[in-house]
Structures are given as C-alpha cells and as structure tokens.
Design a protein around this motif. Sequence first.
Motif, mmCIF file in Angstrom:
data_model
loop_
_atom_site.group_PDB
_atom_site.id
_atom_site.type_symbol
_atom_site.label_atom_id
_atom_site.label_comp_id
_atom_site.label_asym_id
_atom_site.label_seq_id
_atom_site.Cartn_x
_atom_site.Cartn_y
_atom_site.Cartn_z
ATOM 1 N N ARG A 26 -3.218 7.476 8.688
ATOM 2 C CA ARG A 26 -3.920 7.917 9.911
ATOM 3 C C ARG A 26 -3.977 6.815 10.963
ATOM 4 O O ARG A 26 -3.842 7.054 12.147
ATOM 5 N N LYS A 27 -4.169 5.569 10.502
ATOM 6 C CA LYS A 27 -4.396 4.472 11.446
ATOM 7 C C LYS A 27 -3.170 3.592 11.653
ATOM 8 O O LYS A 27 -3.232 2.630 12.433
ATOM 9 N N ASN A 28 -2.075 3.922 10.953
ATOM 10 C CA ASN A 28 -0.884 3.060 11.021
ATOM 11 C C ASN A 28 -1.271 1.595 10.811
ATOM 12 O O ASN A 28 -0.885 0.716 11.591
ATOM 13 N N SER A 29 -2.030 1.366 9.772
ATOM 14 C CA SER A 29 -2.515 0.005 9.525
ATOM 15 C C SER A 29 -2.506 -0.313 8.033
ATOM 16 O O SER A 29 -3.032 0.454 7.230
ATOM 17 N N ASN A 30 -1.903 -1.456 7.696
ATOM 18 C CA ASN A 30 -2.011 -1.978 6.320
ATOM 19 C C ASN A 30 -2.789 -3.290 6.343
ATOM 20 O O ASN A 30 -2.605 -4.144 5.488
ATOM 21 N N LEU A 31 -3.681 -3.406 7.324
ATOM 22 C CA LEU A 31 -4.437 -4.645 7.528
ATOM 23 C C LEU A 31 -5.834 -4.568 6.923
ATOM 24 O O LEU A 31 -6.589 -3.631 7.173
ATOM 25 N N CYS A 32 -6.146 -5.590 6.125
ATOM 26 C CA CYS A 32 -7.503 -5.785 5.604
ATOM 27 C C CYS A 32 -8.053 -7.044 6.249
ATOM 28 O O CYS A 32 -7.423 -8.097 6.189
ATOM 29 N N VAL A 33 -9.221 -6.932 6.870
ATOM 30 C CA VAL A 33 -9.847 -8.131 7.429
ATOM 31 C C VAL A 33 -10.831 -8.709 6.414
ATOM 32 O O VAL A 33 -11.669 -7.992 5.868
ATOM 33 N N ALA A 34 -10.678 -10.016 6.165
ATOM 34 C CA ALA A 34 -11.621 -10.752 5.322
ATOM 35 C C ALA A 34 -12.725 -11.258 6.234
ATOM 36 O O ALA A 34 -12.531 -12.216 6.988
ATOM 37 N N ALA A 35 -13.881 -10.580 6.204
ATOM 38 C CA ALA A 35 -14.955 -10.857 7.163
ATOM 39 C C ALA A 35 -15.920 -11.884 6.571
ATOM 40 O O ALA A 35 -17.037 -11.557 6.179
ATOM 41 N N ASP A 36 -15.471 -13.135 6.541
ATOM 42 C CA ASP A 36 -16.231 -14.178 5.851
ATOM 43 C C ASP A 36 -17.252 -14.831 6.771
ATOM 44 O O ASP A 36 -17.222 -16.047 7.013
ATOM 45 N N LEU A 37 -18.171 -14.032 7.299
ATOM 46 C CA LEU A 37 -19.229 -14.540 8.169
ATOM 47 C C LEU A 37 -20.548 -14.538 7.399
ATOM 48 O O LEU A 37 -20.736 -13.740 6.489
#
Length: 255
Positions: A26-37
């Motif tokens: 659906r999103k044309n995305s294979n990206l995972c964000v590592a949200a290390d905040l």
Amino acid sequence: MVDTYTERAAHYTNSVVQRLFGIIQRKNSNLCVAADLTRKTALLTLVDAVGPYICVLKTHIDILEDFDQEFIRRLQELQARHDFLIFEDRKFADIGNTVKLQYTSGIYKISSWADITNAHPLPGDGIVAGLKEGGLEKGRGLLLLAEMSSEGSMATGSYTESCISMAQRNKDFVIGFVAGRKVSDDDFLVFTPGVSLDTSRDSFGQQYRTPQQAIDSGSDVIIVGRGIYGAEDVVVEAKRYRDAGWAAYLAASLE
Ligand code: BMP
C-alpha cells in the motif's frame, strides 16, 4: 529476479506477515525507522512525521525516560493513522520462563502492543517457547538475531546456522531474522539494520551499508535510525530512504 512482496505473502500463514506485506504494498515502502529517542513527546513527533513513509516503526521502549501507558495509547493512535507495524527491539536473551515474564509483564507489557519483537537464539529453543506463550495467541511474530551489524559480532558461521534451524522448528511464531543478508532459502523475512546513505560506521563499531546493498543481499526491510531521526529534516530523509529502498526492491524484482 527476486519474488515480489505480493508473491511472497502467499507463502506465509502468520497474520503479522500478511499485515506487513499489505502495508509494504500500500505504501510502496520497505523502510523501518529505528526511533531511538529518549523523550516521549519527541518520539511521538518523529513518528507522526515519518509515519506516512514507513512500513514498520522500531522502538527501544526501555530508553524512554518518561514512559507511561498514555504513551502507548498515543503510539497506537499514530499507528492507526499512518498504517505501520510496531517492532520492539527488545533482544530477549534469557530462559523461556523469564522471557515470557519480560514480554508480558513489568511496566512495559510489550506483548500487548508490539506486533513484532526479537530474541537472541543463544539460550536455545526454550526462549522461543516462552515468548510464543506470550505472543502467539495475540497474533504476534518473532525475529531471531541471526547476525548483527556491529564489528566483531559473534553471530556468524555455525551460530547463524543454528539460528536458522531454530527458526525452522518454530515457523508458527518465528517470522524471520535480523540479518545483513538472506540467510536461508526458506520463507523467512530479513530485517537489516546498519543502513545509511551517508556514513560507513560510527564510533562504537556500527557498520553501515546502503539500502541498495542491503536489498541486493536479500533484505526485505531496511532499518534506519540516526540517518533519519538525526537529520535536520526528518521528512526529507524518510522520503529519501523510502525511495532508495523501494527503487532497489523494484530493480531487484525486475532483474
Ligand atoms: P542506527 O541506524 O542509528 O545505527 O540504528 C540502528 C538500530 O538498529 C539501533 O536501534 C540498533 O539497536 C539496531 N540494531 C543494529 O544496529 N544492529 C543489529 O545487529 C541489530 C539491531 O537491532
């Protein structure tokens, strides 16, 4: 030519994997964000900004200084708004009974909100059995750490091979690996950390490759942390990594 995400989806029964492939398409995305905040407001602001461009959000819940249950409620609101899975990068590493408690209890109650978590295979099959009791009925999935991106990692050779065998014995719950490449011919997902378009290493031995190098090695989902949350404009960088990961996947699936 690699199988497309849609073709791959037909091979899996685990509902998390079906949901993930749906989101990727659906999103044309294979990206995972590592949200290390480390502060929840900053983290939620980041998730709201990059949410449209990711298929998975990766958390380290125990680095949050002001964690509370309200944070989970707001994270789930963002999940519903932006359509992504949540992967708690807990790296469980104890005996089955202990990891089951760590997964389901304590302050974080990880199994109640994380679609995916991960574990080191080091303790043997009991670690998967314990986590399975906490997560299978809730429709969760587990990644095993078959390799690590850091210099000098001991997760190589026969250790990696044993990890693959462990996954094969537990296909109902183990959905794939954290690894730098396609480590097995079976239908397992590969999530790859240590991805950057601009840097080759950090001062602690982290080693980076580009999205294209990761995808060409057989990765399904690229994990990017500081390359995105450390940027001045996180939306610009999230789009840049989403586009790079997707272009590499399209090229690989046509080759
Ligand atoms: P960064 O892109 O900022 O280096 O972050 C990488 C993320 O992936 C971190 O959250 C780290 O915990 C995780 N990770 C990793 O870097 N290498 C591994 O082998 C496994 C990981 O989970």
